[in-house]
Write an enzyme that holds these catalytic residues in place. Sequence first.
Site, short mmCIF file in Angstrom:
data_model
loop_
_atom_site.label_atom_id
_atom_site.label_comp_id
_atom_site.label_asym_id
_atom_site.label_seq_id
_atom_site.Cartn_x
_atom_site.Cartn_y
_atom_site.Cartn_z
N SER A 1 0.82 -1.20 0.00
CA SER A 1 0.00 0.00 0.00
C SER A 1 0.86 1.27 0.00
CB SER A 1 -0.97 -0.03 1.18
OG SER A 1 -1.86 1.06 1.16
N ASP B 1 -3.34 6.50 -3.18
CA ASP B 1 -2.21 5.91 -2.45
C ASP B 1 -1.54 4.85 -3.33
OD1 ASP B 1 -4.16 3.94 -2.28
OD2 ASP B 1 -3.77 3.45 -0.20
N ASP C 1 -1.40 1.56 -3.72
CA ASP C 1 -2.16 0.50 -4.41
C ASP C 1 -3.50 0.99 -4.92
OD1 ASP C 1 -3.10 0.74 -1.79
OD2 ASP C 1 -3.65 -1.37 -1.64
N ASP D 1 -6.26 1.98 -3.69
CA ASP D 1 -7.57 1.62 -3.14
C ASP D 1 -8.15 2.77 -2.31
OD1 ASP D 1 -5.83 1.39 -0.99
OD2 ASP D 1 -6.65 -0.50 -0.27
#
Length: 472
Positions: A116, A257, A259, A261
């Site tokens: 992430s 961010d 990743d 999501d």
Amino acid sequence: MPDPTGDRSVATDRTTESVAAVVKAYDVRGLVGEQIDAPFVADVGRAFARLVRADGATSIVVGHDMRDSSPELSRAFADGVCEQGVDVILIGLASTDQLYFASGRLDQPGAMFTASHNPAAYNGIKLCRAGAKPVGQDTGLATIAAELVTGTDPYDGARGTISEQDVLTDYAAYLHELVDLSGSRPLTVAVDAGNGMGGHTVPAVLGDSPVFTVRSLYFELDGTFPNHEANPLDPANLVDLQAYVRETGADIGLAFDGDADRCFVVDEKGDPVSPSAVTGLVAARELAKNPGATIIHNLITSRAVPELVSELGGTPVRTRVGHSFIKARMAQTGAVFGGEHSAHYYFRDFWGADSGMLAAMHVLAALGETDVPASQLFASYERYHASGEINSTVADAAASTAAVVADFTAETADVDSLDGVTVSLDDGSWFNLRASNTEPLLRLNAEAADAARVDQLVDRILAIVRPTAPIR
């Protein structure tokens, strides 16, 4: 370390403590080469395959982000899965919500390789069952952790196979089925992908739009994050986007961010929009389609959210912080939408999973349907002032929390312990103190009617929590 290329039933040289440092409450995450390597993730693949094979799963979808270590680690994981007789569908480069889409659309368990927003030295795995159902400590991670210590029994059946499937186009098409952007007025949208997976998904979702002009910032996929950390929750990482919005004259700015999501928003002035305001806006749109529906919000989200939901005839449901709690409550209540203060947004129509891109599309649709600027659109959703999350290193989180609660006893209207301690005060302000699950940190969030009162609360609380350190 054990050989990652063969089955085994002997115990590993790992300890419960070393595994617990990596297998966390919601995912697997650690330093590459020190805590996570190819043999380790191959073993995670074996254990996860055994877990979902018991559910009747025959294949696992695997995606990965742009980190240098992600391709090798995802392949090692796939090999471990195949050794347990389960097939693997590799979708290659993907955002986390793209992996959730694949899990939902194909109705198969999934594994996403990403850390992430963590720095480049980290990597990890987010796991889900078929239909993008989350796997946390209570729903499988504890079982996987135990097998990482004791070893996984060999599988006597045929080895699974590995195939590849590109789902990016289908992912983009599905999002457009959920949010129709064709009626929007022309908008200039500045997007900071932070060298993360937003640089992969934004062009696919918005790139061919006849009504949006996308101004891209840091779209080059680079897991070393050369420009800034891919963590827009930290205001320092929004500075470039804020300047870019002003420079380009964009109508709105979006930041993703690592990743992709999570999605953060800045208005046309470059001022940040709180995730609570985004939650309120999306909740209003979902309630317009689903009158009387349930909306989930975590306890750190502004109290403007449940107020708004109630005013619009919906049912607000408050829950703990964390995607596993949000998703569980969504499933229990049939909620159409859920939002967190950290900019995770969950949708019933997206298998209950979170999607920063889908939230961004709702924001663009709402702005495109009006003639007002973004700052004016969001003004009605920003009813209070908030501190944002403030972390303090403490030796004893429980003792620090108790001291703070005691100091506010005379003016306390209510105290609850749903997640940490939330103290509601007589003047309508409130604060929450939560201990971190993984670090010696105490997290503070406060909200009040005006900024001066928020500052007063924060200074008073930090004087107790950090008695020998500077207040700010």
